[in-house]
Design a protein around this motif. Structure first.
Motif, PDB file in Angstrom:
ATOM      1  N   GLY A 522       0.830  -1.194   0.000  1.00 35.76           N
ATOM      2  CA  GLY A 522       0.000   0.000   0.000  1.00 35.76           C
ATOM      3  C   GLY A 522       0.867   1.248   0.000  1.00 35.76           C
ATOM      4  O   GLY A 522       2.094   1.179   0.121  1.00 35.76           O
ATOM      5  N   GLY A 523       0.231   2.381  -0.142  1.00 30.36           N
ATOM      6  CA  GLY A 523       0.933   3.659  -0.072  1.00 30.36           C
ATOM      7  C   GLY A 523       0.562   4.407   1.192  1.00 30.36           C
ATOM      8  O   GLY A 523      -0.511   4.194   1.766  1.00 30.36           O
ATOM      9  N   GLY A 524       1.445   5.295   1.640  1.00 35.02           N
ATOM     10  CA  GLY A 524       1.140   6.135   2.793  1.00 35.02           C
ATOM     11  C   GLY A 524       0.075   7.159   2.442  1.00 35.02           C
ATOM     12  O   GLY A 524      -0.129   7.502   1.269  1.00 35.02           O
ATOM     13  N   ALA A 525      -0.624   7.658   3.447  1.00 37.78           N
ATOM     14  CA  ALA A 525      -1.733   8.588   3.225  1.00 37.78           C
ATOM     15  C   ALA A 525      -1.253  10.034   3.256  1.00 37.78           C
ATOM     16  O   ALA A 525      -0.158  10.345   3.738  1.00 37.78           O
ATOM     17  CB  ALA A 525      -2.814   8.368   4.271  1.00 37.78           C
ATOM     18  N   GLY A 526      -2.099  10.923   2.751  1.00 41.80           N
ATOM     19  CA  GLY A 526      -1.755  12.336   2.663  1.00 41.80           C
ATOM     20  C   GLY A 526      -2.177  13.135   3.882  1.00 41.80           C
ATOM     21  O   GLY A 526      -3.093  12.764   4.616  1.00 41.80           O
ATOM     22  N   TRP A 527      -1.503  14.275   4.076  1.00 42.20           N
ATOM     23  CA  TRP A 527      -1.817  15.217   5.159  1.00 42.20           C
ATOM     24  C   TRP A 527      -2.210  16.546   4.526  1.00 42.20           C
ATOM     25  O   TRP A 527      -1.449  17.119   3.733  1.00 42.20           O
ATOM     26  CB  TRP A 527      -0.605  15.412   6.062  1.00 42.20           C
ATOM     27  N   GLY A 528      -3.406  17.041   4.865  1.00 40.27           N
ATOM     28  CA  GLY A 528      -3.851  18.336   4.358  1.00 40.27           C
ATOM     29  C   GLY A 528      -4.440  18.240   2.960  1.00 40.27           C
ATOM     30  O   GLY A 528      -4.225  17.272   2.233  1.00 40.27           O
ATOM     31  N   SER A 529      -5.175  19.262   2.573  1.00 43.63           N
ATOM     32  CA  SER A 529      -5.859  19.265   1.281  1.00 43.63           C
ATOM     33  C   SER A 529      -4.874  19.213   0.120  1.00 43.63           C
ATOM     34  O   SER A 529      -3.922  20.002   0.078  1.00 43.63           O
ATOM     35  CB  SER A 529      -6.722  20.517   1.144  1.00 43.63           C
ATOM     36  N   PRO A 530      -5.098  18.318  -0.848  1.00 49.20           N
ATOM     37  CA  PRO A 530      -4.225  18.283  -2.030  1.00 49.20           C
ATOM     38  C   PRO A 530      -4.249  19.587  -2.820  1.00 49.20           C
ATOM     39  O   PRO A 530      -3.261  19.928  -3.487  1.00 49.20           O
ATOM     40  CB  PRO A 530      -4.795  17.125  -2.868  1.00 49.20           C
ATOM     41  N   LEU A 531      -5.366  20.315  -2.736  1.00 48.90           N
ATOM     42  CA  LEU A 531      -5.472  21.572  -3.487  1.00 48.90           C
ATOM     43  C   LEU A 531      -4.597  22.670  -2.886  1.00 48.90           C
ATOM     44  O   LEU A 531      -4.419  23.723  -3.509  1.00 48.90           O
ATOM     45  CB  LEU A 531      -6.928  22.028  -3.533  1.00 48.90           C
ATOM     46  N   ALA A 532      -4.055  22.429  -1.694  1.00 47.17           N
ATOM     47  CA  ALA A 532      -3.153  23.397  -1.073  1.00 47.17           C
ATOM     48  C   ALA A 532      -1.685  23.045  -1.298  1.00 47.17           C
ATOM     49  O   ALA A 532      -0.800  23.769  -0.833  1.00 47.17           O
ATOM     50  CB  ALA A 532      -3.443  23.483   0.423  1.00 47.17           C
ATOM     51  N   ARG A 533      -1.412  21.974  -2.011  1.00 52.57           N
ATOM     52  CA  ARG A 533      -0.017  21.587  -2.259  1.00 52.57           C
ATOM     53  C   ARG A 533       0.633  22.560  -3.226  1.00 52.57           C
ATOM     54  O   ARG A 533      -0.003  23.017  -4.197  1.00 52.57           O
ATOM     55  CB  ARG A 533       0.058  20.168  -2.809  1.00 52.57           C
ATOM     56  N   ASP A 534       1.881  22.870  -2.993  1.00 56.10           N
ATOM     57  CA  ASP A 534       2.639  23.748  -3.885  1.00 56.10           C
ATOM     58  C   ASP A 534       2.615  23.164  -5.293  1.00 56.10           C
ATOM     59  O   ASP A 534       3.068  22.035  -5.509  1.00 56.10           O
ATOM     60  CB  ASP A 534       4.078  23.850  -3.377  1.00 56.10           C
ATOM     61  N   PRO A 535       2.081  23.893  -6.288  1.00 64.68           N
ATOM     62  CA  PRO A 535       2.011  23.343  -7.654  1.00 64.68           C
ATOM     63  C   PRO A 535       3.363  22.919  -8.200  1.00 64.68           C
ATOM     64  O   PRO A 535       3.461  21.962  -8.970  1.00 64.68           O
ATOM     65  CB  PRO A 535       1.410  24.494  -8.458  1.00 64.68           C
ATOM     66  N   HIS A 536       4.420  23.633  -7.792  1.00 62.54           N
ATOM     67  CA  HIS A 536       5.752  23.284  -8.305  1.00 62.54           C
ATOM     68  C   HIS A 536       6.248  21.977  -7.681  1.00 62.54           C
ATOM     69  O   HIS A 536       7.021  21.240  -8.316  1.00 62.54           O
ATOM     70  CB  HIS A 536       6.727  24.428  -8.045  1.00 62.54           C
ATOM     71  N   ALA A 537       5.810  21.680  -6.451  1.00 63.85           N
ATOM     72  CA  ALA A 537       6.133  20.381  -5.858  1.00 63.85           C
ATOM     73  C   ALA A 537       5.438  19.265  -6.630  1.00 63.85           C
ATOM     74  O   ALA A 537       6.007  18.182  -6.832  1.00 63.85           O
ATOM     75  CB  ALA A 537       5.711  20.352  -4.388  1.00 63.85           C
ATOM     76  N   VAL A 538       4.204  19.533  -7.080  1.00 60.73           N
ATOM     77  CA  VAL A 538       3.501  18.550  -7.904  1.00 60.73           C
ATOM     78  C   VAL A 538       4.244  18.344  -9.218  1.00 60.73           C
ATOM     79  O   VAL A 538       4.426  17.205  -9.683  1.00 60.73           O
ATOM     80  CB  VAL A 538       2.046  18.995  -8.157  1.00 60.73           C
ATOM     81  N   ALA A 539       4.698  19.434  -9.830  1.00 61.05           N
ATOM     82  CA  ALA A 539       5.438  19.325 -11.093  1.00 61.05           C
ATOM     83  C   ALA A 539       6.719  18.519 -10.905  1.00 61.05           C
ATOM     84  O   ALA A 539       7.093  17.710 -11.769  1.00 61.05           O
ATOM     85  CB  ALA A 539       5.751  20.718 -11.640  1.00 61.05           C
TER      86      ALA A 539
END
Length: 666
Positions: A522-539
């Motif tokens: 399995g994968g670890g779970a997320g903390w906080g809203s994904p829509l608040a993640r730094d877009p450049h971190a997503v890139a």
């Protein structure tokens, strides 16, 4: 405090160095891959009464910090210089917790009196029993889990007990591995004895005696300080194992954590009854048994990374564990897969403490991958081989401080991976894939750690692969603060003739020449809203193949053009989604399950099971589950009456149940 603080700190460092010297001796001389590479072992020093007061910080398994050896130590009538004792019986003193774990302890004398014990364990790849590697969820009693030894003297006044060794080697599948690892254990406790004698020569025996007690007192004081900084209150948390046995129903683990001043009480009332499978945890009801306290220890380490690693930290907490439950089973219940239940319980404890410290502790850890063992024949030599080839572990949960560790995090981080070249030398397999799984970490402001994937081909008939701790194929790791669940695990067989077979939570697989298995944690779970993640971190995640472009847009609201963030399009997409309700953090399977099995229904079930004898509980639980599943959806109320109706049907079919509920009816 009995001795000077500066001298005590020096003594603490010496004691830890002794434990580390023992660890180096052990893994440098061990024979099995699981010990010398994966490092599933412990070493340490214990007080004359059996409480561990020194352990390595970075070597071996971190589960057993604070293990109390007193239950086993007290089963030996007398100790003499040169003695070394062993046990692997889960029900003899509740020190060993499943049969492959061989615990060893040596009394360390000074002028005729015991000043400490050198202690530790290894996980043997195999101890005999019904399946290769001894462990399977399908086992129903401890007698199927291999040869067992009550606490006994392996060495008496320096003389090896050959009869004990011969009995062990006769019953295991790879005796040369077991004997080699056992000799490494003996060398480790001998190292501990020598190093403690050096400590006594340096500090004096009275200083060492007093210092040991001071170390435990300081551990307790530091633990109480950490707890006192949490808000008083009651924190409730629940999680599940996918199945209570092959093809079974979920196992509920329930915790009510009470923080009051500088003390913590962990009440596991409401957890499922003991099972007719090997998922039971043998704790003997000890309110500070180490299997119950691992998650507590991990939370304390996280909240204060400098806290002493000794049994004193356990004094600030206690557990409530009902008899006849999955966390306190009666013999001869099978317990070999207690590691799966313990791992999930760690997450439950983390979840309760996370509610008490939401900005300081992470979301749910991954789980579900498995520790893989291969029993096969080497076609070149015709020789039977058996080896552990790798733990398939997932990532840690994200936290307010950052993303979860990829591939190895949280409650499985102490297991080391083995280089592919060594694996292919130890076992006749070919690695086709070993790496991280894109999109497996739960989306969040801080992403969950990625899952690990292992894919191998076998070449011999009658090959058996065991994947201990298979789980998380139904219920995923839980997100917090609006973070999303991690990916579920997968286990797949690709027969040599073509096609594919979903193995679910199967943990023993028989393979033929050319067959391929793929195992994904399995994968670890997320903390906080994904829509608040730094877009450049997503890139960056997309560029590193951790997140796909599709998931970047779907989960994070980030639009990429040629790999770069399209700022206007991203802002517009996120604005359009700003009104969405915060994510529950649970995956769809858990949401659907809890729509039927509400807290009220589970409370009613727990009350029912408490009224019947232990040997009836698994049967009654399964009967009630089947009856509730058969109810029309519109007939379910979720207020406990569903269980009452199911129980009435069970009693009508089995009148021998009626006497257990006659008093309630009156």
């Amino acid at each position: 405090m009995r001795i000077d603080p500066l001298k005590l700190r020096i003594l603490e460092n010496h004691a830890q160095a002794v434990a580390e010297s023992m660890a180096y001796t052990l893994f440098r001389t061990a024979h099995s891959t699981f010990v010398k590479e994966t490092e599933d072992f412990t070493t340490g020093l214990a007080t004359p009464s059996g409480m561990t007061f020194a352990s390595p910080r970075d070597l071996g398994a971190t589960w057993f910090i604070g293990l109390d050896y007193s239950g086993a130590i007290n089963m030996i009538d007398d100790y003499e210089e040169g003695d070394i004792c062993v046990t692997n019986d889960p029900y003899s003193g509740f020190v060993c917790t499943h049969t492959p774990d061989l615990h060893i302890w040596k009394p360390i004398f000074w002028e005729g009196e015991i000043v400490a014990f050198a202690v530790g364990h290894i996980h043997n790849t195999d101890m005999g029993g019904a399946v290769p590697a001894s462990l399977s969820r399908a086992n129903t009693e401890v007698h199927q889990e291999g040869v067992r030894f009550r606490p006994t003297k392996l060495v008496s006044r320096g003389v090896l007990n050959r009869q004990l060794i011969d009995t062990m080697m006769l019953n295991v599948r790879m005796p040369e591995q077991n004997w080699g690892d056992l000799k490494a254990q003996i060398a480790a406790v001998n190292t501990g004895e020598r190093k403690v004698h050096e400590m006594i020569a340096k500090f004096g025996v009275e200083t060492v005696r007093a210092g040991i007690e001071d170390l435990l007192d300081i551990g307790e004081a530091r633990a109480r300080d950490v707890i006192s900084r949490l808000a008083d209150g009651r924190y409730h948390f629940v999680d599940y194992l996918d199945e209570d046995g092959p093809g079974g129903v979920p196992v509920r683990l329930e915790l009510t954590l009470t923080i009051a001043g500088d003390e913590a009480v962990m009440d596991f009332t409401g957890s499922d009854p003991q099972l007719n499978s090997s998922l039971n945890m043998p704790t003997g009801g000890n309110p500070r048994h180490i299997l119950l306290m691992v998650g507590y220890n991990y939370c304390l380490y996280t909240l204060d990374p400098t806290i002493p690693l000794n049994g004193g930290i356990l004094r600030a907490a206690r557990c409530v564990v009902p008899e006849g439950s999955v966390l306190n089973p009666a013999a001869p219940a099978a317990v070999g897969m207690r590691s799966l239940t313990t791992g999930r319980l760690q997450g439950v404890i983390m979840g309760a403490f996370q509610a008490a410290a939401p900005d300081r502790l992470p979301a749910g850890p991954a789980g579900g991958g498995g520790i893989v063992n291969v029993k096969s024949f080497d076609n070149r030599t015709g020789r039977l081989t058996m080896a552990s080839i790798d733990p398939v572990t997932g990532g840690a949960g994200g936290s307010a401080k950052g993303d979860g560790t990829d591939g190895s995090g949280a409650n499985s981080s102490f297991l080391k991976n083995t280089p592919v070249e060594i694996n292919e030398t130890e076992a006749p397999v070919k690695f086709l894939r070993y790496g991280l799984v894109p999109d497996s970490g739960g989306p969040g402001t801080f992403r969950g750690g990625l899952a690990t994937e292992l894919e191998v081909r076998v070449f011999s008939p009658d090959t058996v692969v065991t994947a201990r701790n298979r789980d998380r194929s139904i219920f995923a790791a839980w997100g917090v603060q609006g973070g999303m669940a991690g990916q579920t695990s997968h286990f797949t067989r690709f027969p040599a003739g073509g096609g594919r077979e979903d193995l679910g939570n199967t943990d023993v697989v028989h393979l033929g020449p050319g067959d391929v298995i793929n195992l994904t944690s399995g994968g670890g779970a997320g903390w906080g809203s994904p829509l608040a993640r730094d877009p450049h971190a997503v890139a960056r995640d997309v560029a590193r193949h951790k997140v796909s472009p599709e998931a970047a847009e779907r989960d994070y609201g980030v639009v990429l053009t040629d790999g770069a963030v399209d700022i206007p399009a991203t802002e517009a997409l996120r604005a359009a989604r700003a009104g969405e309700a915060p994510h529950s953090g649970l995956n769809a399977s858990r949401i659907a399950f809890e729509a039927v099995w509400t807290d009220a229904n589970y409370a009613a079930l727990s009350a029912v099971l408490a009224r019947v004898p232990v040997h009836w509980r698994p049967f009654v639980k399964r009967s009630v589950f089947d009856a509730v599943a058969a109810m029309p959806a519109e007939a379910r109320r979720g207020d406990g009456s569903d269980v009452e109706a199911a129980l009435a049907g069970a009693i009508a079919k089995l009148p021998q149940l009626a006497p257990y509920f006659a008093e309630a009816a009156e």
